[in-house]
Design a protein around this motif. Structure first.
Motif, PDB file in Angstrom:
ATOM      1  N   SER A  55       0.813  -1.214   0.000  1.00 50.66           N
ATOM      2  CA  SER A  55       0.000   0.000   0.000  1.00 50.66           C
ATOM      3  C   SER A  55       0.847   1.264   0.000  1.00 50.66           C
ATOM      4  O   SER A  55       0.309   2.362  -0.205  1.00 50.66           O
ATOM      5  N   TYR A  56       2.155   1.127   0.204  1.00 53.79           N
ATOM      6  CA  TYR A  56       3.044   2.286   0.241  1.00 53.79           C
ATOM      7  C   TYR A  56       3.586   2.545  -1.166  1.00 53.79           C
ATOM      8  O   TYR A  56       4.585   1.974  -1.591  1.00 53.79           O
ATOM      9  N   ARG A  57       2.886   3.400  -1.887  1.00 57.30           N
ATOM     10  CA  ARG A  57       3.281   3.769  -3.239  1.00 57.30           C
ATOM     11  C   ARG A  57       3.521   5.277  -3.297  1.00 57.30           C
ATOM     12  O   ARG A  57       2.853   6.053  -2.623  1.00 57.30           O
ATOM     13  N   ASP A  58       4.501   5.673  -4.084  1.00 61.20           N
ATOM     14  CA  ASP A  58       4.795   7.096  -4.288  1.00 61.20           C
ATOM     15  C   ASP A  58       5.086   7.821  -2.971  1.00 61.20           C
ATOM     16  O   ASP A  58       4.645   8.956  -2.752  1.00 61.20           O
ATOM     17  N   THR A  59       5.818   7.154  -2.098  1.00 59.96           N
ATOM     18  CA  THR A  59       6.199   7.767  -0.826  1.00 59.96           C
ATOM     19  C   THR A  59       7.538   8.480  -0.971  1.00 59.96           C
ATOM     20  O   THR A  59       8.267   8.281  -1.949  1.00 59.96           O
ATOM     21  N   ALA A  60       7.870   9.304   0.015  1.00 59.24           N
ATOM     22  CA  ALA A  60       9.120  10.066  -0.042  1.00 59.24           C
ATOM     23  C   ALA A  60      10.328   9.146  -0.103  1.00 59.24           C
ATOM     24  O   ALA A  60      11.366   9.505  -0.671  1.00 59.24           O
ATOM     25  N   VAL A  61      10.219   7.979   0.506  1.00 65.00           N
ATOM     26  CA  VAL A  61      11.265   6.951   0.447  1.00 65.00           C
ATOM     27  C   VAL A  61      10.629   5.706  -0.166  1.00 65.00           C
ATOM     28  O   VAL A  61       9.602   5.232   0.327  1.00 65.00           O
ATOM     29  N   PRO A  62      11.199   5.172  -1.249  1.00 62.72           N
ATOM     30  CA  PRO A  62      10.589   4.008  -1.897  1.00 62.72           C
ATOM     31  C   PRO A  62      10.512   2.803  -0.958  1.00 62.72           C
ATOM     32  O   PRO A  62      11.430   2.551  -0.176  1.00 62.72           O
ATOM     33  N   VAL A  63       9.404   2.080  -1.047  1.00 67.83           N
ATOM     34  CA  VAL A  63       9.205   0.845  -0.288  1.00 67.83           C
ATOM     35  C   VAL A  63       8.949  -0.280  -1.282  1.00 67.83           C
ATOM     36  O   VAL A  63       8.049  -0.174  -2.119  1.00 67.83           O
ATOM     37  N   ARG A  64       9.746  -1.326  -1.220  1.00 68.50           N
ATOM     38  CA  ARG A  64       9.484  -2.484  -2.075  1.00 68.50           C
ATOM     39  C   ARG A  64       9.343  -3.735  -1.229  1.00 68.50           C
ATOM     40  O   ARG A  64       9.855  -3.815  -0.111  1.00 68.50           O
ATOM     41  N   LEU A  65       8.638  -4.699  -1.778  1.00 68.15           N
ATOM     42  CA  LEU A  65       8.305  -5.918  -1.049  1.00 68.15           C
ATOM     43  C   LEU A  65       8.974  -7.120  -1.698  1.00 68.15           C
ATOM     44  O   LEU A  65       8.924  -7.303  -2.917  1.00 68.15           O
ATOM     45  N   LEU A  66       9.606  -7.947  -0.872  1.00 68.25           N
ATOM     46  CA  LEU A  66      10.151  -9.229  -1.307  1.00 68.25           C
ATOM     47  C   LEU A  66       9.496 -10.334  -0.485  1.00 68.25           C
ATOM     48  O   LEU A  66       8.953 -10.092   0.591  1.00 68.25           O
ATOM     49  N   SER A  67       9.569 -11.548  -1.010  1.00 68.76           N
ATOM     50  CA  SER A  67       9.022 -12.699  -0.295  1.00 68.76           C
ATOM     51  C   SER A  67      10.128 -13.686   0.026  1.00 68.76           C
ATOM     52  O   SER A  67      11.024 -13.922  -0.793  1.00 68.76           O
ATOM     53  N   CYS A  68      10.083 -14.230   1.232  1.00 68.43           N
ATOM     54  CA  CYS A  68      11.014 -15.284   1.649  1.00 68.43           C
ATOM     55  C   CYS A  68      10.194 -16.387   2.305  1.00 68.43           C
ATOM     56  O   CYS A  68       9.645 -16.188   3.391  1.00 68.43           O
ATOM     57  N   VAL A  69      10.108 -17.526   1.651  1.00 69.53           N
ATOM     58  CA  VAL A  69       9.284 -18.615   2.194  1.00 69.53           C
ATOM     59  C   VAL A  69      10.068 -19.488   3.157  1.00 69.53           C
ATOM     60  O   VAL A  69       9.478 -20.286   3.895  1.00 69.53           O
ATOM     61  N   THR A  70      11.399 -19.361   3.172  1.00 71.07           N
ATOM     62  CA  THR A  70      12.202 -20.106   4.143  1.00 71.07           C
ATOM     63  C   THR A  70      11.996 -19.482   5.512  1.00 71.07           C
ATOM     64  O   THR A  70      12.237 -18.289   5.698  1.00 71.07           O
ATOM     65  N   PRO A  71      11.533 -20.262   6.491  1.00 69.00           N
ATOM     66  CA  PRO A  71      11.236 -19.668   7.798  1.00 69.00           C
ATOM     67  C   PRO A  71      12.496 -19.215   8.523  1.00 69.00           C
ATOM     68  O   PRO A  71      13.554 -19.827   8.410  1.00 69.00           O
ATOM     69  N   GLY A  72      12.372 -18.122   9.266  1.00 69.81           N
ATOM     70  CA  GLY A  72      13.483 -17.655  10.081  1.00 69.81           C
ATOM     71  C   GLY A  72      13.874 -16.228   9.766  1.00 69.81           C
ATOM     72  O   GLY A  72      13.937 -15.819   8.597  1.00 69.81           O
ATOM     73  N   LYS A  73      14.147 -15.460  10.812  1.00 67.89           N
ATOM     74  CA  LYS A  73      14.547 -14.066  10.638  1.00 67.89           C
ATOM     75  C   LYS A  73      15.841 -13.961   9.845  1.00 67.89           C
ATOM     76  O   LYS A  73      15.991 -13.075   8.997  1.00 67.89           O
ATOM     77  N   GLY A  74      16.789 -14.860  10.118  1.00 64.55           N
ATOM     78  CA  GLY A  74      18.048 -14.827   9.387  1.00 64.55           C
ATOM     79  C   GLY A  74      17.856 -15.029   7.902  1.00 64.55           C
ATOM     80  O   GLY A  74      18.481 -14.351   7.080  1.00 64.55           O
ATOM     81  N   ALA A  75      16.986 -15.967   7.530  1.00 63.00           N
ATOM     82  CA  ALA A  75      16.713 -16.216   6.119  1.00 63.00           C
ATOM     83  C   ALA A  75      16.089 -14.989   5.469  1.00 63.00           C
ATOM     84  O   ALA A  75      16.424 -14.633   4.331  1.00 63.00           O
ATOM     85  N   ALA A  76      15.166 -14.325   6.181  1.00 62.59           N
ATOM     86  CA  ALA A  76      14.502 -13.152   5.625  1.00 62.59           C
ATOM     87  C   ALA A  76      15.478 -11.998   5.434  1.00 62.59           C
ATOM     88  O   ALA A  76      15.475 -11.336   4.385  1.00 62.59           O
TER      89      ALA A  76
END
Length: 266
Positions: A55-76
């Motif tokens: 939902s964050y489009r055309d903001t002062a700082v660009p926001v992009r989304l990636l997906s990581c299906v491997t569980p774990g904070k380190g993997a993400a």
């Protein structure tokens, strides 16, 4: 303008507080003289975390989304870091427990030539508002003790605010094996073994309710991960028997002038 700083935010079921975090990051990063981007890495969430990020489009700082299906904070975090190519990259937690006031001194250190800058709740100038119970505090103390041989000289391995120059990020994250909460230890161990100059800076840190960290389940996994990290690093060292060990540098500095002085004397 060309982005110079990428901020990775790993999320798993963080829809409830992600909007507040992104608003805070956008406001802080837009004030910097370094053009920045935010990279949200959705770690197989079951809620609307991805929709919030999108939902964050055309903001002062660009926001992009990636997906990581491997569980774990380190993997993400690894997924996010290796998906960037900017001069500086690092991560902060989805709860924004580390105040955004840490960004300017962090960037000052990197601009001064420090290779890795980490927030430290153990720093004498840090301001901490914590509400952890006795079980978690005891476990954290034991964990810090257990990390001393792996990452000597580093007082706080687990603060969720760490940033690196590009070469150091590649050296630390590309071979990263730890996928869970203890990944910070392996990252810092690899930073030190690469001979990088590392600075710990003070932070303002507030314990935010709603953490996905489970003291029993994740605490046990984190301690078990230390043994695996030790074994992995030992095996890698054995495979390079003729390499001269690097001597890591750890600075306790908050200004670029002091960092430059340490670099000159190194």
């Amino acid at each position: 303008m060309t982005t110079r700083l990428s901020v990775v935010v790993p999320v798993r079921d963080e829809a409830r507080r992600l909007r507040t975090t992104l608003d805070g990051l956008i406001d802080a990063l837009a004030r910097l003289r370094h053009p920045a981007e935010i990279v949200v890495v959705d770690n197989d969430s079951t809620d609307d975390s991805a929709a919030v990020a999108l939902s964050y489009r055309d903001t002062a700082v660009p926001v992009r989304l990636l997906s990581c299906v491997t569980p774990g904070k380190g993997a993400a975090v690894r997924t996010g870091v290796l998906a960037t190519s900017d001069e500086y990259v690092g991560f902060c937690d989805a709860d924004l427990a580390t105040d955004v006031s840490a960004f300017p001194p962090m960037l000052a250190q990197l601009d001064a030539g420090v290779n890795a800058v980490i927030g430290s709740r153990a720093h004498r100038d840090s301001k901490i508002a914590a509400h952890h119970g006795i079980t978690r505090r005891t476990g954290a103390s034991l964990f810090r003790f257990a990390t001393r041989q792996l990452v000597p000289g580093i007082a706080d391995t687990q603060c969720g605010f760490k940033f690196f120059d590009r070469a150091t990020a590649e050296a630390a994250f590309r071979p990263l094996r730890t996928q869970g909460f203890a990944f910070d230890v392996e990252v810092l161990a690899r930073v030190q073994r690469a001979g990088a100059l590392l600075a710990e800076i003070p932070v303002t840190w507030t314990d935010v309710p709603g953490s996905t960290f489970n003291p029993v389940r994740d605490g046990y996994d984190s301690f078990a991960s230390l043994a695996r990290i030790r074994a992995v690093l030992a095996n890698e060292a054995a495979a390079r028997p003729h390499r001269t060990p690097s001597t890591p540098g750890v600075l306790d500095r908050t200004t670029p002038e002091l960092a430059r002085g340490a670099l000159r004397s190194a």
